[in-house]
Design an enzyme around this catalytic site. Structure first.
Site, PDB file in Angstrom:
ATOM      1  N   GLY A  95       4.956   1.611 -12.002  1.00 33.26           N
ATOM      2  CA  GLY A  95       4.290   0.724 -12.959  1.00 33.26           C
ATOM      3  C   GLY A  95       3.058   1.441 -13.488  1.00 33.26           C
ATOM      4  O   GLY A  95       3.075   2.669 -13.628  1.00 33.26           O
ATOM      5  N   HIS A 130       1.546  -1.147  -2.445  1.00 37.11           N
ATOM      6  CA  HIS A 130       2.733  -1.707  -3.117  1.00 37.11           C
ATOM      7  C   HIS A 130       3.713  -2.308  -2.114  1.00 37.11           C
ATOM      8  O   HIS A 130       4.906  -2.426  -2.381  1.00 37.11           O
ATOM      9  CB  HIS A 130       3.476  -0.657  -3.971  1.00 37.11           C
ATOM     10  CG  HIS A 130       2.737  -0.258  -5.211  1.00 37.11           C
ATOM     11  ND1 HIS A 130       2.622   1.044  -5.618  1.00 37.11           N
ATOM     12  CD2 HIS A 130       2.064  -0.994  -6.115  1.00 37.11           C
ATOM     13  CE1 HIS A 130       1.904   1.099  -6.740  1.00 37.11           C
ATOM     14  NE2 HIS A 130       1.552  -0.138  -7.058  1.00 37.11           N
ATOM     15  N   ARG A 178      -4.473   7.137 -12.872  1.00 38.04           N
ATOM     16  CA  ARG A 178      -4.905   7.740 -11.597  1.00 38.04           C
ATOM     17  C   ARG A 178      -4.217   9.089 -11.404  1.00 38.04           C
ATOM     18  O   ARG A 178      -3.068   9.255 -11.794  1.00 38.04           O
ATOM     19  CB  ARG A 178      -4.545   6.818 -10.425  1.00 38.04           C
ATOM     20  CG  ARG A 178      -5.369   5.553 -10.377  1.00 38.04           C
ATOM     21  CD  ARG A 178      -4.878   4.599  -9.307  1.00 38.04           C
ATOM     22  NE  ARG A 178      -4.458   3.341  -9.896  1.00 38.04           N
ATOM     23  CZ  ARG A 178      -3.765   2.396  -9.258  1.00 38.04           C
ATOM     24  NH1 ARG A 178      -3.419   2.570  -8.000  1.00 38.04           N
ATOM     25  NH2 ARG A 178      -3.423   1.285  -9.866  1.00 38.04           N
ATOM     26  N   GLY A 226       0.263   1.476 -11.759  1.00 33.39           N
ATOM     27  CA  GLY A 226       0.129   2.182 -10.489  1.00 33.39           C
ATOM     28  C   GLY A 226       1.530   2.632 -10.102  1.00 33.39           C
ATOM     29  O   GLY A 226       2.512   1.992 -10.496  1.00 33.39           O
ATOM     30  N   ASN A 263      -2.533 -13.624  -8.538  1.00 37.24           N
ATOM     31  CA  ASN A 263      -2.607 -12.172  -8.390  1.00 37.24           C
ATOM     32  C   ASN A 263      -3.719 -11.702  -9.321  1.00 37.24           C
ATOM     33  O   ASN A 263      -3.518 -11.580 -10.527  1.00 37.24           O
ATOM     34  CB  ASN A 263      -1.246 -11.569  -8.767  1.00 37.24           C
ATOM     35  CG  ASN A 263      -1.202 -10.065  -8.610  1.00 37.24           C
ATOM     36  OD1 ASN A 263      -2.229  -9.424  -8.365  1.00 37.24           O
ATOM     37  ND2 ASN A 263      -0.021  -9.492  -8.765  1.00 37.24           N
ATOM     38  N   HIS A 289       8.392   2.767  -7.050  1.00 34.71           N
ATOM     39  CA  HIS A 289       7.710   1.693  -7.782  1.00 34.71           C
ATOM     40  C   HIS A 289       6.881   2.372  -8.875  1.00 34.71           C
ATOM     41  O   HIS A 289       5.834   2.954  -8.591  1.00 34.71           O
ATOM     42  CB  HIS A 289       6.824   0.878  -6.820  1.00 34.71           C
ATOM     43  CG  HIS A 289       6.010  -0.175  -7.520  1.00 34.71           C
ATOM     44  ND1 HIS A 289       6.262  -1.517  -7.386  1.00 34.71           N
ATOM     45  CD2 HIS A 289       4.946  -0.081  -8.361  1.00 34.71           C
ATOM     46  CE1 HIS A 289       5.401  -2.216  -8.125  1.00 34.71           C
ATOM     47  NE2 HIS A 289       4.585  -1.354  -8.714  1.00 34.71           N
ATOM     48  N   GLU A 333       6.792  -9.168  -6.939  1.00 29.30           N
ATOM     49  CA  GLU A 333       5.767  -9.264  -5.889  1.00 29.30           C
ATOM     50  C   GLU A 333       5.293 -10.705  -5.712  1.00 29.30           C
ATOM     51  O   GLU A 333       5.016 -11.135  -4.594  1.00 29.30           O
ATOM     52  CB  GLU A 333       4.575  -8.373  -6.262  1.00 29.30           C
ATOM     53  CG  GLU A 333       4.920  -6.896  -6.152  1.00 29.30           C
ATOM     54  CD  GLU A 333       4.077  -6.017  -7.044  1.00 29.30           C
ATOM     55  OE1 GLU A 333       4.141  -6.191  -8.287  1.00 29.30           O
ATOM     56  OE2 GLU A 333       3.354  -5.163  -6.524  1.00 29.30           O
ATOM     57  N   GLY A 354       7.551  -1.634 -14.049  1.00 25.89           N
ATOM     58  CA  GLY A 354       7.641  -1.492 -15.511  1.00 25.89           C
ATOM     59  C   GLY A 354       8.420  -0.280 -16.001  1.00 25.89           C
ATOM     60  O   GLY A 354       9.363  -0.406 -16.778  1.00 25.89           O
ATOM     61  N   ILE A 355       8.053   0.914 -15.523  1.00 28.26           N
ATOM     62  CA  ILE A 355       8.723   2.130 -15.980  1.00 28.26           C
ATOM     63  C   ILE A 355      10.084   2.267 -15.287  1.00 28.26           C
ATOM     64  O   ILE A 355      11.098   2.556 -15.928  1.00 28.26           O
ATOM     65  CB  ILE A 355       7.836   3.368 -15.704  1.00 28.26           C
ATOM     66  CG1 ILE A 355       6.529   3.261 -16.496  1.00 28.26           C
ATOM     67  CG2 ILE A 355       8.573   4.653 -16.013  1.00 28.26           C
ATOM     68  CD1 ILE A 355       5.459   4.287 -16.113  1.00 28.26           C
ATOM     69  N   ARG A 392      -2.434 -12.272  -3.627  1.00 25.63           N
ATOM     70  CA  ARG A 392      -2.220 -10.864  -3.344  1.00 25.63           C
ATOM     71  C   ARG A 392      -3.552 -10.261  -2.914  1.00 25.63           C
ATOM     72  O   ARG A 392      -4.553 -10.388  -3.624  1.00 25.63           O
ATOM     73  CB  ARG A 392      -1.753 -10.169  -4.614  1.00 25.63           C
ATOM     74  CG  ARG A 392      -1.561  -8.715  -4.380  1.00 25.63           C
ATOM     75  CD  ARG A 392      -1.447  -7.969  -5.644  1.00 25.63           C
ATOM     76  NE  ARG A 392      -0.808  -6.716  -5.365  1.00 25.63           N
ATOM     77  CZ  ARG A 392      -0.162  -6.022  -6.259  1.00 25.63           C
ATOM     78  NH1 ARG A 392      -0.042  -6.474  -7.474  1.00 25.63           N
ATOM     79  NH2 ARG A 392       0.380  -4.877  -5.938  1.00 25.63           N
TER      80      ARG A 392
END
Ligand code: ADP
Length: 394
Positions: free
Chosen positions: A210, A181, A241, A212, A9, A208, A379, A328-329, A93
């Site tokens: 993270g 994602h 972003r 991103g 990845n 999702h 993933e 992650g979050i 990926r």
């Protein structure tokens, strides 16, 4: 001799790797790790199947490794630690599969050339995803490689959900909502039956969150809508972003502020989101630990945007049975889950505070009208599954 699938990845400055032993129907995680900071201060770290550190190397500040150097280092490391493993395929990926690639495919040189043509649709990701395929092909021309796409899972969406209100002369060029994602959402969709029949078979929003971040509306395991669109900068506010932006802002930046397209690209991808709004950091942990008023405002905006988009996706689903937090979050931050769920309380969402603090999978209160879950995504394992299926079918 154990057959092994390697998953790569690759991002702009990092390469994650995971090897999976084929054990009957199962895929057993073996050596895994990453090289990060390729162009600044490269650091390699690897772990064995028990999670114990199996290797580490630092190149020091100012050293630059190319992706090729990185892959060669990983390859040498894996060869040295191979044991009786036999590499049967490499899965990658690839962020964009465009309209054509609706599922994972064998990454022949012709396919890679076609995927290269999609680079303008994902300039910050696609080239980095394709580079390792070419590097591995040069090293091992006969080794099957499989490209797995972040867009593929969303191709089940109705035409309406993928359309922009633009003239056909533009949309016919592939300007539409692709969604991203997808490997994460597909993994969660496949995992849901282990947690809840209602979430697996019903109307579920997966968040999702993270670096991103996006959300996907999933109906009985199929994507029906997502917050990301033509590119991975749309939708939610992210680490760096901006997420959804009135297109008129772009014209203002161009015409009134005389910004170059490069400056605008940097602004919307690298200098906005949590980082830009807070002026402190794009890392949620740092913001949660900060007392700066702008850090608090950034978190407020982040969770407000999640709340707004939950409403939109619930409308696309015409109701809501479950909400799943991941990445992650989403997996780790009880505080962000609490705030995001509070934004959606009008849907009958109620958290169990103790369960949420413990990040146990089911975090909703028994009285909640909507189930709420915190489920780790994977993933790379999804890529390994796809890779195995493609290779098995050869
Ligand atoms: P990527 O999209 O790069 O794979 P991750 O899924 O690892 O990123 O998510 C990274 C984000 O998760 C960062 O903003 C990080 O601060 C956040 N994060 C990780 N652990 C926690 C935690 N315990 N509390 C809050 N945020 C966390």
């Amino acid at each position: 001799m154990t057959d092994v699938i390697l998953v790569l990845n690759a991002g702009s400055s990092s390469i994650k790797f995971r090897s999976y032993a084929i054990e009957g129907d199962e895929l057993g995680l073996g050596l895994h790790g990453q090289i990060e900071g390729l162009f600044t201060s490269p650091r390699f770290i690897a772990y064995d199947r028990n999670g114990d550190q199996a290797g580490e190397k630092r190149w020091g500040d100012g050293t630059a490794l190319s992706h090729e150097d990185g892959i060669q280092y990983i390859s040498q490391f894996l060869t040295t630690h191979r044991g009786d493993n036999h590499l049967v395929a490499v899965g990658h990926r690839v962020v964009h599969g465009g309209e054509k690639f609706t599922k994972a495919v064998l990454a022949t040189p012709e396919v890679v050339d076609e995927l290269d043509k999609l680079t303008p649709l994902a300039p910050l990701h696609q080239p980095h995803n394709l580079k390792p395929i070419r590097i591995v092909a040069a090293m091992h021309p006969d080794l099957p490689q499989v490209a797995c796409f972040d867009t593929a899972f969303h191709r089940s969406q109705a035409e309406l959900a993928q359309a922009f209100a633009l003239p056909e002369s533009i949309t016919s060029r592939g300007v539409r909502r692709y969604g991203f994602h997808g490997l994460s959402y597909e993994y969660i969709a496949q995992a849901l039956p282990n947690f809840s029949k209602r979430a697996a078979q019903g109307r579920t929003i997966v968040a999702h969150l993270g670096n991103g971040a996006s959300m996907c509306a999933i109906d009985a395991g199929r994507s029906v809508a997502s917050t990301m669109g033509f590119t991975a900068v749309d939708g939610l506010m992210m680490g760096t972003r901006c997420g959804s932006l009135d297109p008129g802002v772009m014209l203002y930046l161009l015409e009134e502020l005389h910004m170059s397209t490069q400056a605008i690209e940097d602004l919307i991808y690298k200098e906005s989101g949590l980082l830009g709004v807070s002026g402190v950091s794009g890392d949620m942990r740092k913001l949660l630990a900060s007392d700066a008023p702008r850090a608090r405002f950034a978190i407020d905006l982040y969770t407000y945007r999640i709340g707004r988009e939950i409403g939109s996706l619930a409308a696309a689903l015409q109701g809501l049975d479950a909400l799943v937090f991941t990445a992650g979050i989403g997996e780790n931050s009880a505080e962000i889950r609490r705030r995001a769920a509070a934004q959606a309380a009008w849907l009958g969402i109620e958290l169990d505070a103790a369960a949420n603090d413990a990040s146990v999978p089911c975090i909703s209160a028994p009285s909640s009208k909507v189930e709420v879950w915190a489920i780790p995504t994977d993933e790379e394992r999804m890529i390994a599954r796809h890779t195995r299926a493609v290779v098995d079918a050869l």
